[in-house]
Design a protein around this motif. Sequence first.
Motif, PDB file in Angstrom:
ATOM      1  N   UNK A  88      -2.362  24.926-103.460  1.00  0.00           N
ATOM      2  CA  UNK A  88      -1.486  24.873-104.636  1.00  0.00           C
ATOM      3  C   UNK A  88      -0.730  23.555-104.600  1.00  0.00           C
ATOM      4  N   UNK A  89      -1.080  22.667-105.522  1.00  0.00           N
ATOM      5  CA  UNK A  89      -0.406  21.368-105.633  1.00  0.00           C
ATOM      6  C   UNK A  89       0.850  21.557-106.479  1.00  0.00           C
ATOM      7  N   UNK A  90       1.925  21.966-105.805  1.00  0.00           N
ATOM      8  CA  UNK A  90       3.167  22.304-106.490  1.00  0.00           C
ATOM      9  C   UNK A  90       4.216  21.207-106.420  1.00  0.00           C
ATOM     10  N   UNK A  91       4.248  20.428-105.339  1.00  0.00           N
ATOM     11  CA  UNK A  91       5.318  19.444-105.145  1.00  0.00           C
ATOM     12  C   UNK A  91       5.401  18.477-106.322  1.00  0.00           C
ATOM     13  N   UNK A  92       6.608  18.251-106.784  1.00  0.00           N
ATOM     14  CA  UNK A  92       6.800  17.320-107.893  1.00  0.00           C
ATOM     15  C   UNK A  92       8.258  16.898-107.993  1.00  0.00           C
ATOM     16  N   UNK A  93       8.480  15.751-108.636  1.00  0.00           N
ATOM     17  CA  UNK A  93       9.841  15.228-108.776  1.00  0.00           C
ATOM     18  C   UNK A  93      10.087  14.766-110.208  1.00  0.00           C
ATOM     19  N   UNK A  94      11.364  14.699-110.558  1.00  0.00           N
ATOM     20  CA  UNK A  94      11.823  14.092-111.799  1.00  0.00           C
ATOM     21  C   UNK A  94      13.060  13.285-111.432  1.00  0.00           C
ATOM     22  N   UNK A  95      13.149  12.040-111.924  1.00  0.00           N
ATOM     23  CA  UNK A  95      14.198  11.145-111.453  1.00  0.00           C
ATOM     24  C   UNK A  95      14.979  10.502-112.593  1.00  0.00           C
ATOM     25  N   UNK A  96      16.231  10.185-112.308  1.00  0.00           N
ATOM     26  CA  UNK A  96      17.025   9.388-113.240  1.00  0.00           C
ATOM     27  C   UNK A  96      16.371   8.011-113.378  1.00  0.00           C
ATOM     28  N   UNK A  97      16.381   7.491-114.604  1.00  0.00           N
ATOM     29  CA  UNK A  97      15.745   6.209-114.873  1.00  0.00           C
ATOM     30  C   UNK A  97      14.435   6.364-115.613  1.00  0.00           C
ATOM     31  N   UNK A  98      13.887   7.584-115.594  1.00  0.00           N
ATOM     32  CA  UNK A  98      12.719   7.893-116.411  1.00  0.00           C
ATOM     33  C   UNK A  98      13.182   8.016-117.852  1.00  0.00           C
ATOM     34  N   UNK A  99      12.281   7.808-118.794  1.00  0.00           N
ATOM     35  CA  UNK A  99      12.690   7.928-120.185  1.00  0.00           C
ATOM     36  C   UNK A  99      11.622   7.442-121.138  1.00  0.00           C
ATOM     37  N   UNK A 100      12.048   6.998-122.308  1.00  0.00           N
ATOM     38  CA  UNK A 100      11.124   6.524-123.333  1.00  0.00           C
ATOM     39  C   UNK A 100      10.353   5.302-122.836  1.00  0.00           C
ATOM     40  N   UNK A 101       9.120   5.126-123.328  1.00  0.00           N
ATOM     41  CA  UNK A 101       8.284   4.021-122.839  1.00  0.00           C
ATOM     42  C   UNK A 101       8.938   2.650-122.940  1.00  0.00           C
ATOM     43  N   UNK A 102       9.774   2.433-123.952  1.00  0.00           N
ATOM     44  CA  UNK A 102      10.366   1.123-124.137  1.00  0.00           C
ATOM     45  C   UNK A 102      11.500   0.797-123.187  1.00  0.00           C
ATOM     46  N   UNK A 103      12.047   1.831-122.524  1.00  0.00           N
ATOM     47  CA  UNK A 103      13.225   1.595-121.681  1.00  0.00           C
ATOM     48  C   UNK A 103      13.112   2.181-120.271  1.00  0.00           C
ATOM     49  N   UNK A 110       6.769   4.627-111.376  1.00  0.00           N
ATOM     50  CA  UNK A 110       5.800   4.546-110.270  1.00  0.00           C
ATOM     51  C   UNK A 110       6.118   5.558-109.185  1.00  0.00           C
ATOM     52  N   UNK A 111       7.396   5.729-108.886  1.00  0.00           N
ATOM     53  CA  UNK A 111       7.794   6.675-107.853  1.00  0.00           C
ATOM     54  C   UNK A 111       7.412   8.105-108.247  1.00  0.00           C
ATOM     55  N   UNK A 112       7.616   8.435-109.509  1.00  0.00           N
ATOM     56  CA  UNK A 112       7.244   9.763-109.996  1.00  0.00           C
ATOM     57  C   UNK A 112       5.740   9.965-109.902  1.00  0.00           C
ATOM     58  N   UNK A 113       4.970   8.975-110.330  1.00  0.00           N
ATOM     59  CA  UNK A 113       3.511   9.076-110.261  1.00  0.00           C
ATOM     60  C   UNK A 113       3.043   9.173-108.814  1.00  0.00           C
ATOM     61  N   UNK A 114       3.712   8.467-107.907  1.00  0.00           N
ATOM     62  CA  UNK A 114       3.306   8.490-106.499  1.00  0.00           C
ATOM     63  C   UNK A 114       3.328   9.909-105.941  1.00  0.00           C
ATOM     64  N   UNK A 115       4.317  10.694-106.328  1.00  0.00           N
ATOM     65  CA  UNK A 115       4.398  12.079-105.859  1.00  0.00           C
ATOM     66  C   UNK A 115       3.599  13.019-106.749  1.00  0.00           C
ATOM     67  N   UNK A 167       7.472  11.446-116.002  1.00  0.00           N
ATOM     68  CA  UNK A 167       7.210  12.857-115.752  1.00  0.00           C
ATOM     69  C   UNK A 167       6.084  13.373-116.646  1.00  0.00           C
ATOM     70  N   UNK A 168       6.214  13.191-117.962  1.00  0.00           N
ATOM     71  CA  UNK A 168       5.182  13.680-118.880  1.00  0.00           C
ATOM     72  C   UNK A 168       3.840  13.031-118.577  1.00  0.00           C
ATOM     73  N   UNK A 169       3.879  11.713-118.333  1.00  0.00           N
ATOM     74  CA  UNK A 169       2.634  10.993-118.055  1.00  0.00           C
ATOM     75  C   UNK A 169       1.973  11.461-116.776  1.00  0.00           C
ATOM     76  N   UNK A 170       2.762  11.737-115.744  1.00  0.00           N
ATOM     77  CA  UNK A 170       2.186  12.183-114.474  1.00  0.00           C
ATOM     78  C   UNK A 170       1.547  13.557-114.609  1.00  0.00           C
ATOM     79  N   UNK A 171       2.136  14.409-115.439  1.00  0.00           N
ATOM     80  CA  UNK A 171       1.564  15.739-115.632  1.00  0.00           C
ATOM     81  C   UNK A 171       0.316  15.672-116.527  1.00  0.00           C
ATOM     82  N   UNK A 172       0.292  14.751-117.484  1.00  0.00           N
ATOM     83  CA  UNK A 172      -0.934  14.545-118.272  1.00  0.00           C
ATOM     84  C   UNK A 172      -2.061  14.049-117.370  1.00  0.00           C
ATOM     85  N   UNK A 173      -1.726  13.149-116.443  1.00  0.00           N
ATOM     86  CA  UNK A 173      -2.720  12.666-115.488  1.00  0.00           C
ATOM     87  C   UNK A 173      -3.196  13.805-114.588  1.00  0.00           C
ATOM     88  N   UNK A 174      -2.288  14.693-114.198  1.00  0.00           N
ATOM     89  CA  UNK A 174      -2.659  15.856-113.398  1.00  0.00           C
ATOM     90  C   UNK A 174      -3.649  16.744-114.158  1.00  0.00           C
TER      91      UNK A 174
END
Length: 244
Positions: A88-103, A110-115, A167-174
């Motif tokens: 079960x690949x359950x481990x995941x994170x969400x971090x401050x600084x994530x947001x809209x693509x432009x900002x 990268x840190x979110x995608x790494x995990x 976050x959304x992008x990493x889950x779409x990749x998952x």
Amino acid sequence: MTNTDRRISLITGANKGIGFEVARQLGKAGHRILLGARDASRGNEAVKTLQAEGIDVRYIAVDLTDPASLTAAAADIEANEGHLDVLVNNAGISLQGDGLPGVADLAVVRQIFDTNFFGAVAVTQALLPLLKKSASGRIVNVSSGLGSITLNNDPAWEYAAVKLLGYNGSKAAMNMFTVLLAAELKEHGIKVNAANPGYTATDLNGHSGPQTIPEGAAETVRLALLPDDGPTGGFSATEGTDPW
């Protein structure tokens, strides 16, 4: 069920939240639980709690961002268990600084995608030889409704305002990983599915979700316990199939 035919399940990020509850429920279903976590102290505390409930469980160090940790985990399981039935690949994170693509802060993305993505792929690759030894392997990737491209493109969706590139992008990749891996492993009898837990009150969201942790764990547990005629390559929540 004897020790030789008991199913063995590894859950990553299982020292708390949904991962811990998945470990509990699979343990109650008779599985031997390998409780994966980065922090040994927290992992062992979680193990003690589950052992007090009569669950067959032990801690195993799993740091998704440390290749040496994954190699060691695979060697440990090979030596002490011989094979693995459920990942079960359950481990995941969400971090401050994530947001809209432009900002969004790209270092944070990268840190979110790494995990959330690369870490899940890495641990899966490390453990695939052990899963292939199972008579009926199962891989469950814990995704999110936020990983649905279809839902993100629907302005009427109740969570349409949550636009987090990392976050959304990493889950779409998952989700893509799920589809491709399911096709690759079909001939081996290993079923691979993505679970959408729903908006659950956990540390990840400051306990703001309306669902309880047992409710959030339900679909992941169901997919981990799929019978041999169950589906593979799907994305689902307790309510049913989710759109990609």
